[in-house]
Design a protein around this motif. Structure first.
Motif, PDB file in Angstrom:
ATOM      1  N   ARG A 135      33.615 -72.429  59.361  1.00  0.00           N
ATOM      2  CA  ARG A 135      33.334 -70.995  59.306  1.00  0.00           C
ATOM      3  C   ARG A 135      33.623 -70.383  60.662  1.00  0.00           C
ATOM      4  O   ARG A 135      33.542 -71.062  61.698  1.00  0.00           O
ATOM      5  CB  ARG A 135      31.900 -70.709  58.859  1.00  0.00           C
ATOM      6  CG  ARG A 135      30.810 -71.203  59.746  1.00  0.00           C
ATOM      7  CD  ARG A 135      29.446 -70.750  59.206  1.00  0.00           C
ATOM      8  NE  ARG A 135      28.378 -70.990  60.152  1.00  0.00           N
ATOM      9  CZ  ARG A 135      27.638 -72.115  60.185  1.00  0.00           C
ATOM     10  NH1 ARG A 135      27.884 -73.074  59.315  1.00  0.00           N
ATOM     11  NH2 ARG A 135      26.680 -72.254  61.091  1.00  0.00           N
ATOM     12  N   CYS A 136      33.974 -69.104  60.657  1.00  0.00           N
ATOM     13  CA  CYS A 136      34.350 -68.412  61.899  1.00  0.00           C
ATOM     14  C   CYS A 136      33.102 -67.985  62.663  1.00  0.00           C
ATOM     15  O   CYS A 136      32.175 -67.405  62.109  1.00  0.00           O
ATOM     16  CB  CYS A 136      35.207 -67.183  61.559  1.00  0.00           C
ATOM     17  SG  CYS A 136      35.612 -66.194  63.017  1.00  0.00           S
ATOM     18  N   CYS A 139      33.562 -63.761  62.678  1.00  0.00           N
ATOM     19  CA  CYS A 139      33.462 -62.889  61.485  1.00  0.00           C
ATOM     20  C   CYS A 139      32.891 -63.632  60.278  1.00  0.00           C
ATOM     21  O   CYS A 139      32.919 -63.124  59.171  1.00  0.00           O
ATOM     22  CB  CYS A 139      34.852 -62.328  61.153  1.00  0.00           C
ATOM     23  SG  CYS A 139      35.943 -63.546  60.395  1.00  0.00           S
ATOM     24  N   SER A 140      32.463 -64.901  60.471  1.00  0.00           N
ATOM     25  CA  SER A 140      31.830 -65.702  59.409  1.00  0.00           C
ATOM     26  C   SER A 140      32.749 -66.021  58.239  1.00  0.00           C
ATOM     27  O   SER A 140      32.285 -66.468  57.204  1.00  0.00           O
ATOM     28  CB  SER A 140      30.566 -64.987  58.879  1.00  0.00           C
ATOM     29  OG  SER A 140      29.644 -64.886  59.934  1.00  0.00           O
ATOM     30  N   TYR A 141      34.065 -65.777  58.440  1.00  0.00           N
ATOM     31  CA  TYR A 141      35.039 -66.163  57.410  1.00  0.00           C
ATOM     32  C   TYR A 141      34.867 -67.654  57.111  1.00  0.00           C
ATOM     33  O   TYR A 141      34.711 -68.457  58.025  1.00  0.00           O
ATOM     34  CB  TYR A 141      36.445 -65.900  57.961  1.00  0.00           C
ATOM     35  CG  TYR A 141      37.593 -66.237  57.038  1.00  0.00           C
ATOM     36  CD1 TYR A 141      38.280 -67.458  57.170  1.00  0.00           C
ATOM     37  CD2 TYR A 141      37.984 -65.353  56.041  1.00  0.00           C
ATOM     38  CE1 TYR A 141      39.338 -67.758  56.340  1.00  0.00           C
ATOM     39  CE2 TYR A 141      39.037 -65.663  55.196  1.00  0.00           C
ATOM     40  CZ  TYR A 141      39.724 -66.875  55.350  1.00  0.00           C
ATOM     41  OH  TYR A 141      40.769 -67.178  54.525  1.00  0.00           O
ATOM     42  N   LYS A 142      34.878 -68.011  55.822  1.00  0.00           N
ATOM     43  CA  LYS A 142      34.705 -69.426  55.470  1.00  0.00           C
ATOM     44  C   LYS A 142      36.014 -69.989  54.934  1.00  0.00           C
ATOM     45  O   LYS A 142      36.728 -69.283  54.207  1.00  0.00           O
ATOM     46  CB  LYS A 142      33.628 -69.561  54.369  1.00  0.00           C
ATOM     47  CG  LYS A 142      32.211 -69.332  54.848  1.00  0.00           C
ATOM     48  CD  LYS A 142      31.216 -69.730  53.761  1.00  0.00           C
ATOM     49  CE  LYS A 142      29.762 -69.481  54.136  1.00  0.00           C
ATOM     50  NZ  LYS A 142      29.387 -69.921  55.455  1.00  0.00           N
ATOM     51  N   CYS A 156      40.403 -68.708  63.375  1.00  0.00           N
ATOM     52  CA  CYS A 156      40.158 -67.986  62.128  1.00  0.00           C
ATOM     53  C   CYS A 156      41.434 -67.257  61.696  1.00  0.00           C
ATOM     54  O   CYS A 156      42.016 -66.510  62.496  1.00  0.00           O
ATOM     55  CB  CYS A 156      39.034 -66.970  62.363  1.00  0.00           C
ATOM     56  SG  CYS A 156      38.779 -65.842  60.994  1.00  0.00           S
ATOM     57  N   ARG A 158      41.650 -64.836  59.825  1.00  0.00           N
ATOM     58  CA  ARG A 158      41.410 -63.408  59.621  1.00  0.00           C
ATOM     59  C   ARG A 158      41.296 -62.673  60.962  1.00  0.00           C
ATOM     60  O   ARG A 158      41.877 -61.626  61.152  1.00  0.00           O
ATOM     61  CB  ARG A 158      40.117 -63.215  58.807  1.00  0.00           C
ATOM     62  CG  ARG A 158      39.843 -61.754  58.462  1.00  0.00           C
ATOM     63  CD  ARG A 158      38.897 -61.643  57.286  1.00  0.00           C
ATOM     64  NE  ARG A 158      37.520 -62.057  57.648  1.00  0.00           N
ATOM     65  CZ  ARG A 158      36.514 -62.029  56.749  1.00  0.00           C
ATOM     66  NH1 ARG A 158      36.738 -61.658  55.499  1.00  0.00           N
ATOM     67  NH2 ARG A 158      35.293 -62.400  57.100  1.00  0.00           N
ATOM     68  N   CYS A 159      40.523 -63.248  61.916  1.00  0.00           N
ATOM     69  CA  CYS A 159      40.285 -62.469  63.144  1.00  0.00           C
ATOM     70  C   CYS A 159      40.682 -63.233  64.406  1.00  0.00           C
ATOM     71  O   CYS A 159      40.508 -62.730  65.521  1.00  0.00           O
ATOM     72  CB  CYS A 159      38.803 -62.091  63.229  1.00  0.00           C
ATOM     73  SG  CYS A 159      37.760 -63.456  63.801  1.00  0.00           S
TER      74      CYS A 159
END
Ligand code: BV8
Ligand code: ZN
Length: 249
Positions: A135-136, A139-142, A156, A158-159
């Protein structure tokens, strides 16, 4: 003493364990690193155990990750490569068979290797997370890794933030949902099959004690005594890959 003599005791104990499993079904199973040892996945405290080369404080803690994310990720990638090549062993498949027979209803595991799921176990509660999930930190992207990451520390998608393994480190709380489910299962089971754990890591190690406190039976499989053995009604001394398949015979 005759070499076969201890086997007689083990045969007796396996019969007794099988009787308890049938009479007080469904049990739950509680597993530790020892069940994956015969798949070639190193245990934490045994000979050649992971911690022998490293100390838990060095690697499996938020502080260690904060200090040196690359070192911690090198260690996890090394473990992911071992687990990626590993296969479930007869002990994992025996628990799948016990589930199919309705003798156990769920496996509560401390392991993060995902081998119970790969063996076909339907009900698995992962108290310490899973090494294939990350997990990030920003940004908590999993995400789920299909294979060990090529570059570490992984970023990550995403970010661009730093990813961390989605496992429970020392000093971190267990996932709320998993812990609550495990306690509910322990409180409502008349027996627990404890396989391959030293029983020293808490709070996971409390699970067999909760079953005992509620009047349930404790059957333990281990190559040596553990912190659980004092409360075991039956102690099956042997390798999980040899003993468990004989429970389903
Ligand atoms: C918490 C995921 C509080 C990561 C793991 C000081 C500082 C901070 C905390 C503590 C502290 N002192 C004590 C604590 C508590 C600490 C703890 O219990 N420490 C222990 C060492 C005393 N616990 C924690 O920190 C937990 N969190 O307390 O948070 C809190 C609460 C609320 C709010 C905020 C904070 C978190 C603990 C989880 C740590 N993460 N893993 C990763 O894997 O990288 S633990 C790690 O140990 C694995 O999950 C492993 O499964 C687990 C337990 O070990 P075992 O599975 O039992 O493996 P082990 O090698 O020990 O034993 C193998 C057994 O198999 C042996 O008995 C062997 O004989 C047997 N065997 C071998 N071969 C076979 C076999 N048996 C059968 N067949 C074979 N072939
Ligand atoms: Zn992110």
């Amino acid at each position: 003493m005759e070499a076969w003599l201890p086997m007689v005791g083990l045969v007796e104990d396996i019969r007794r364990a099988a009787e308890l499993l049938v009479q007080y079904r469904p049990f739950i199973a509680f597993t530790g690193a020892g069940i994956s040892a015969e798949s070639g996945v190193p245990t934490f405290r045994g000979r050649g155990g992971l911690w022998e080369r490293f100390r838990p404080e060095e690697l499996a803690t938020p502080e260690a990750f904060e200090r040196n994310p690359r070192l911690v990720w090198e260690w996890y990638r090394w473990r992911m490569e071992i687990i990626y090549k590993a296969r479930p062993n007869p002990a994992h498949y025996a628990l799948v068979e016990l589930e199919r027979l309705g003798l156990i209803r769920c496996v509560v595991t401390q392991n993060v290797d995902g081998l119970h799921q790969r063996a076909g176990q339907h009900c698995v509660v992962e108290l310490h997370g899973n090494i294939w999930r990350a997990r990030c930190m920003r940004c908590s992207y999993k995400l789920v890794f299909r294979e060990p990451p090529r570059e570490v520390p992984p970023r990550c998608p995403r970010c661009g933030g730093l990813l961390r393994p989605d496992v429970v480190w020392f000093g971190e709380p267990l996932p709320e949902e998993a812990w609550r489910t495990a306690v509910e299962l322990a409180e409502s089971s008349q027996g627990i099959l404890v396989v391959g754990t030293s029983g020293v890591v808490m709070p996971a190690g409390y699970i067999p004690h909760i079953v005992k406190q509620h009047g349930g039976y404790v059957v333990e499989v281990n190559i040596e005594e553990s912190a659980v053995t004092p409360i075991a009604d039956v102690f099956l001394k042997g390798r999980a890959g040899e003993v468990l398949p004989r429970l389903v015979e």
